[in-house]
Design a protein around this motif. Structure first.
Motif, PDB file in Angstrom:
ATOM      1  N   ALA A 185      11.973 -33.683  72.165  1.00 62.99           N
ATOM      2  CA  ALA A 185      10.977 -34.453  71.410  1.00 62.99           C
ATOM      3  C   ALA A 185       9.733 -33.578  71.276  1.00 62.99           C
ATOM      4  O   ALA A 185       8.807 -33.647  72.083  1.00 62.99           O
ATOM      5  N   LYS A 186       9.724 -32.726  70.276  1.00 63.39           N
ATOM      6  CA  LYS A 186       8.692 -31.699  70.135  1.00 63.39           C
ATOM      7  C   LYS A 186       7.291 -32.296  69.970  1.00 63.39           C
ATOM      8  O   LYS A 186       6.323 -31.805  70.530  1.00 63.39           O
ATOM      9  N   ASN A 187       7.183 -33.336  69.174  1.00 66.93           N
ATOM     10  CA  ASN A 187       5.923 -34.066  68.987  1.00 66.93           C
ATOM     11  C   ASN A 187       6.255 -35.417  68.364  1.00 66.93           C
ATOM     12  O   ASN A 187       7.424 -35.807  68.357  1.00 66.93           O
ATOM     13  N   ASP A 188       5.285 -36.117  67.817  1.00 67.94           N
ATOM     14  CA  ASP A 188       5.531 -37.480  67.342  1.00 67.94           C
ATOM     15  C   ASP A 188       6.280 -37.573  66.019  1.00 67.94           C
ATOM     16  O   ASP A 188       6.565 -38.674  65.549  1.00 67.94           O
ATOM     17  N   HIS A 189       6.651 -36.429  65.447  1.00 64.90           N
ATOM     18  CA  HIS A 189       7.364 -36.444  64.159  1.00 64.90           C
ATOM     19  C   HIS A 189       8.385 -35.312  64.001  1.00 64.90           C
ATOM     20  O   HIS A 189       8.930 -35.123  62.922  1.00 64.90           O
ATOM     21  N   THR A 190       8.657 -34.581  65.083  1.00 67.39           N
ATOM     22  CA  THR A 190       9.531 -33.414  64.987  1.00 67.39           C
ATOM     23  C   THR A 190      10.411 -33.295  66.224  1.00 67.39           C
ATOM     24  O   THR A 190       9.942 -33.514  67.344  1.00 67.39           O
ATOM     25  N   VAL A 191      11.692 -32.920  65.997  1.00 62.53           N
ATOM     26  CA  VAL A 191      12.614 -32.671  67.100  1.00 62.53           C
ATOM     27  C   VAL A 191      13.285 -31.313  66.904  1.00 62.53           C
ATOM     28  O   VAL A 191      13.406 -30.826  65.784  1.00 62.53           O
ATOM     29  N   ASP A 192      13.690 -30.708  68.002  1.00 64.96           N
ATOM     30  CA  ASP A 192      14.505 -29.493  68.012  1.00 64.96           C
ATOM     31  C   ASP A 192      15.761 -29.828  68.811  1.00 64.96           C
ATOM     32  O   ASP A 192      15.709 -30.646  69.732  1.00 64.96           O
ATOM     33  N   TYR A 193      16.885 -29.193  68.489  1.00 65.18           N
ATOM     34  CA  TYR A 193      18.089 -29.453  69.267  1.00 65.18           C
ATOM     35  C   TYR A 193      19.102 -28.325  69.144  1.00 65.18           C
ATOM     36  O   TYR A 193      19.066 -27.510  68.224  1.00 65.18           O
ATOM     37  N   ARG A 194      20.004 -28.309  70.149  1.00 62.78           N
ATOM     38  CA  ARG A 194      21.165 -27.413  70.166  1.00 62.78           C
ATOM     39  C   ARG A 194      22.381 -28.259  70.475  1.00 62.78           C
ATOM     40  O   ARG A 194      22.306 -29.206  71.258  1.00 62.78           O
ATOM     41  N   ILE A 195      23.514 -27.858  69.916  1.00 59.04           N
ATOM     42  CA  ILE A 195      24.752 -28.589  70.144  1.00 59.04           C
ATOM     43  C   ILE A 195      25.709 -27.687  70.918  1.00 59.04           C
ATOM     44  O   ILE A 195      26.047 -26.598  70.468  1.00 59.04           O
ATOM     45  N   HIS A 196      26.120 -28.167  72.087  1.00 65.98           N
ATOM     46  CA  HIS A 196      26.942 -27.380  73.004  1.00 65.98           C
ATOM     47  C   HIS A 196      28.402 -27.800  73.034  1.00 65.98           C
ATOM     48  O   HIS A 196      29.234 -27.083  73.575  1.00 65.98           O
ATOM     49  N   GLY A 197      28.719 -28.958  72.486  1.00 66.74           N
ATOM     50  CA  GLY A 197      30.103 -29.421  72.488  1.00 66.74           C
ATOM     51  C   GLY A 197      30.341 -30.366  71.330  1.00 66.74           C
ATOM     52  O   GLY A 197      29.426 -31.002  70.838  1.00 66.74           O
ATOM     53  N   GLY A 198      31.584 -30.417  70.880  1.00 61.25           N
ATOM     54  CA  GLY A 198      31.918 -31.284  69.755  1.00 61.25           C
ATOM     55  C   GLY A 198      32.245 -30.487  68.517  1.00 61.25           C
ATOM     56  O   GLY A 198      32.316 -29.254  68.548  1.00 61.25           O
ATOM     57  N   MET A 199      32.424 -31.179  67.418  1.00 63.47           N
ATOM     58  CA  MET A 199      32.919 -30.532  66.206  1.00 63.47           C
ATOM     59  C   MET A 199      31.925 -29.568  65.572  1.00 63.47           C
ATOM     60  O   MET A 199      32.318 -28.725  64.778  1.00 63.47           O
ATOM     61  N   VAL A 200      30.641 -29.654  65.921  1.00 66.06           N
ATOM     62  CA  VAL A 200      29.662 -28.703  65.379  1.00 66.06           C
ATOM     63  C   VAL A 200      28.959 -27.931  66.507  1.00 66.06           C
ATOM     64  O   VAL A 200      27.811 -27.527  66.387  1.00 66.06           O
TER      65      VAL A 200
END
Length: 178
Positions: free
Chosen positions: A31-46
């Protein structure tokens, strides 16, 4: 892992999570701030996909319960309900048909390939959507602070979530250990 009680929206903002859906897919989310997110995907189809500065709607539903929703350039819609005091969340991902058929196109650093995501969204079928509703267990909570660009700063690699959970990825100031 940080142990804290979530009450306000400010308690949630700046928090870094790792969670595993009941279907086995593992995600890392900030939860980077009140309007922005960052993420990484480690498992699953993507698995292998990572994103910075995704615009999102982030609200507190009631004390300690948060809803986050966004639409990606791929046309994928995401809705997450975080209940961090109970170490769980519920997420629903609405994958366009093209992502289901060609997930490999999205497995990249999205920020450098927005045009490709938009072209693919136009080129391939978007419907019917693959709807993936799942509960998840939060396995890591870190206090990264808001707008910390070190949190999601490189592609996911095998074992990264364990390195983070074991304290081998970030230093005491929540900066990437080089």
């Amino acid at each position: 892992m940080t142990e804290k009680t979530f009450k306000t929206l400010d308690d949630f903002l700046g928090t870094h999570f790792i969670y595993t859906y009941d279907n086995g897919w593992e995600y890392e989310w900030y939860a980077k701030n009140d309007h922005t997110v960052d993420y990484r995907i480690h498992g699953g189809m993507v698995a292998g996909r990572w994103v910075k500065d995704q615009k999102a709607n982030i609200v507190m539903l009631t004390e300690g319960i948060y809803k986050v929703a966004w639409t990606e350039p791929t046309g994928t819609d995401v809705a997450l309900d975080f209940v961090p005091n109970e170490k769980k969340l519920n997420g629903t991902i609405f994958f366009p048909k093209w992502v289901q058929d060609h997930p490999e196109i999205t497995v990249t650093f999205q920020n450098e390939h927005i045009e490709l995501m938009e072209e693919s969204r136009e080129k391939y079928d978007t419907y019917p959507k693959l709807v993936v509703p799942e509960f998840a267990k939060i396995t890591y909570v870190g206090e990264a602070g808001q707008n910390n660009d070190d949190v999601i700063s490189e592609a996911p690699y095998e074992g990264m979530p364990n390195d983070i959970r074991n304290g081998q990825y970030f230093d005491a100031d929540y900066r990437r250990v080089k």
